[in-house]
Design a protein around this motif. Structure first.
Motif, PDB file in Angstrom:
ATOM      1  N   ALA A  57      -3.091   2.169   7.373  1.00  6.43           N
ATOM      2  CA  ALA A  57      -4.406   2.536   6.850  1.00  6.43           C
ATOM      3  C   ALA A  57      -5.077   1.332   6.205  1.00  6.43           C
ATOM      4  O   ALA A  57      -4.416   0.421   5.691  1.00  6.43           O
ATOM      5  N   HIS A  58      -6.408   1.328   6.237  1.00  2.12           N
ATOM      6  CA  HIS A  58      -7.167   0.237   5.624  1.00  2.12           C
ATOM      7  C   HIS A  58      -6.846   0.158   4.133  1.00  2.12           C
ATOM      8  O   HIS A  58      -6.808   1.175   3.420  1.00  2.12           O
ATOM      9  N   HIS A  59      -6.568  -1.058   3.652  1.00  5.37           N
ATOM     10  CA  HIS A  59      -6.204  -1.220   2.253  1.00  5.37           C
ATOM     11  C   HIS A  59      -6.600  -2.606   1.763  1.00  5.37           C
ATOM     12  O   HIS A  59      -6.905  -3.504   2.560  1.00  5.37           O
ATOM     13  N   SER A 113       0.839  -1.193   0.000  1.00  8.03           N
ATOM     14  CA  SER A 113       0.000   0.000   0.000  1.00  8.03           C
ATOM     15  C   SER A 113       0.874   1.244   0.000  1.00  8.03           C
ATOM     16  O   SER A 113       2.116   1.144  -0.073  1.00  8.03           O
ATOM     17  N   MET A 114       0.257   2.403   0.074  1.00 10.22           N
ATOM     18  CA  MET A 114       1.005   3.649   0.175  1.00 10.22           C
ATOM     19  C   MET A 114       1.917   3.613   1.404  1.00 10.22           C
ATOM     20  O   MET A 114       1.510   3.132   2.463  1.00 10.22           O
ATOM     21  N   PRO A 144     -13.461   1.287   1.115  1.00  8.09           N
ATOM     22  CA  PRO A 144     -12.340   0.469   0.646  1.00  8.09           C
ATOM     23  C   PRO A 144     -10.975   0.943   1.104  1.00  8.09           C
ATOM     24  O   PRO A 144     -10.017   0.177   1.097  1.00  8.09           O
ATOM     25  N   GLY A 145     -10.860   2.224   1.489  1.00 11.27           N
ATOM     26  CA  GLY A 145      -9.546   2.742   1.849  1.00 11.27           C
ATOM     27  C   GLY A 145      -8.671   2.856   0.616  1.00 11.27           C
ATOM     28  O   GLY A 145      -9.066   3.432  -0.399  1.00 11.27           O
ATOM     29  N   ILE A 146      -7.471   2.263   0.679  1.00 13.93           N
ATOM     30  CA  ILE A 146      -6.534   2.276  -0.449  1.00 13.93           C
ATOM     31  C   ILE A 146      -6.612   0.919  -1.148  1.00 13.93           C
ATOM     32  O   ILE A 146      -6.428  -0.115  -0.523  1.00 13.93           O
ATOM     33  N   VAL A 147      -6.883   0.944  -2.434  1.00 14.81           N
ATOM     34  CA  VAL A 147      -6.984  -0.299  -3.195  1.00 14.81           C
ATOM     35  C   VAL A 147      -5.845  -0.351  -4.203  1.00 14.81           C
ATOM     36  O   VAL A 147      -5.679   0.564  -5.022  1.00 14.81           O
TER      37      VAL A 147
END
Length: 310
Positions: A256-258, A203-204, A279-282
């Protein structure tokens, strides 16, 4: 509030001048358009719009491009959305020559580019590094990426969650250079990983510019000897900065949620991820295993556009 920047490298392989430079450097005129690592899903403009909508607190979005010939394609991707001066973060175009030594140009290996992030002009101390397939699809906050330290007064540290796990038996080139990078950094702290490694979510990645600089100065010789035209198992990538932050204690244990939507997710199931309430980060990953990538890309563009219009 602290200034937080976002850094996203992009490439537009449809650019004839970029193709010519790639052909000259590789000796293979057709390689540029055949390499799946460079193909576009036509989502670059949507990505910028997502960042501006769901991360409006960003100070600046640095888009890393090879040269001016890429700018026209970026402008076409953005259209009338996400232009400089729009509400939200400022878009800053940074060409490779502005932060990378001339002797390493032209550069087509993202692993090499990532070793010079700390040299981006005007980069904030607190920044988030993102691939161009990471899409924020619901509201995110600064404390999803940086939180105050309980041990260092006044410090805001990057949020990351790394777990020691068994090293996979079916190693690939990515696993090998990640493990090499881990052991290079771990040696600074008297550690070594053999049958295990540290992994977090794909993720980021929040980073401290000074931490990135410390790693690049300390390991300048080994890093410079790792540079290659294409990715090899001897490369290092941006994971070395996360490893350093973790092993030095310069992090907060949170992420963070991903969600990761890779080639094992059938194309007919991608829509469900994009329609999730939060969804947060997909990560919408692309590789050579996705044969129906054009159909997949069309679904992605349709669903993200719909989400942006809500």
């Amino acid at each position: 509030m602290m200034a937080i920047d976002l850094v996203i490298p992009m490439v537009f392989s449809q650019d004839p001048q970029w193709q010519a430079r790639y052909a000259a450097a590789s000796g293979n005129a057709s390689a540029a358009t055949k390499n799946v690592r460079f193909r576009s899903w036509g989502t670059e403009g949507l990505l910028i719009r997502c960042c501006m909508k769901f991360m409006p607190w960003l100070r600046r979005i640095h888009i890393l491009l090879a040269s001016e010939s890429q700018r026209r394609h970026l402008d076409e991707a953005i259209g009338t959305n996400g232009k400089d001066g729009a509400v939200g973060p400022t878009i800053n175009i940074v060409y490779h020559r502005e932060f990378m030594p001339a002797k390493h140009l032209p550069c087509f290996n993202i692993c090499t580019i990532e070793m010079f992030l700390h040299r981006i002009p005007g980069l904030a101390e607190h920044f988030i590094y993102s691939n161009d397939d990471f899409f924020p699809l619901s509201p995110l906050q600064p404390d999803d990426f940086f939180r105050p330290s309980e041990k260092i007064a006044g410090a805001f540290l990057p949020c990351q969650h790394l777990v020691e796990r068994p090293y996979p038996s079916d190693t690939n080139i990515f696993n090998k250079f990640v493990q090499n990078g881990l052991n290079m950094i771990a040696a600074d702290f008297g550690k070594q990983y053999t049958d295990t490694w540290l992994r977090g979510g794909h993720s980021m990645q929040p980073m401290l510019r000074t931490a990135v600089e410390e790693v690049c100065i300390r390991h300048a010789d080994r890093i410079s000897r790792s540079f290659t035209f294409d990715r090899t198992e001897n490369n290092f990538n941006q994971y070395i900065f996360a490893f350093y932050q973790y092993l030095s204690g310069k992090y907060i244990d949170y992420e963070a949620h991903h969600a990761y939507v890779g080639p094992k997710v059938p194309t007919n199931e991608v829509e469900a991820y994009l329609r999730s309430p939060n969804p947060g980060i997909v990560c919408l990953n692309d590789n050579e295993c996705i044969a129906d990538w054009k159909q997949r890309a069309a679904i992605v563009r349709r669903e993200i556009e719909a989400r942006l219009e809500r």
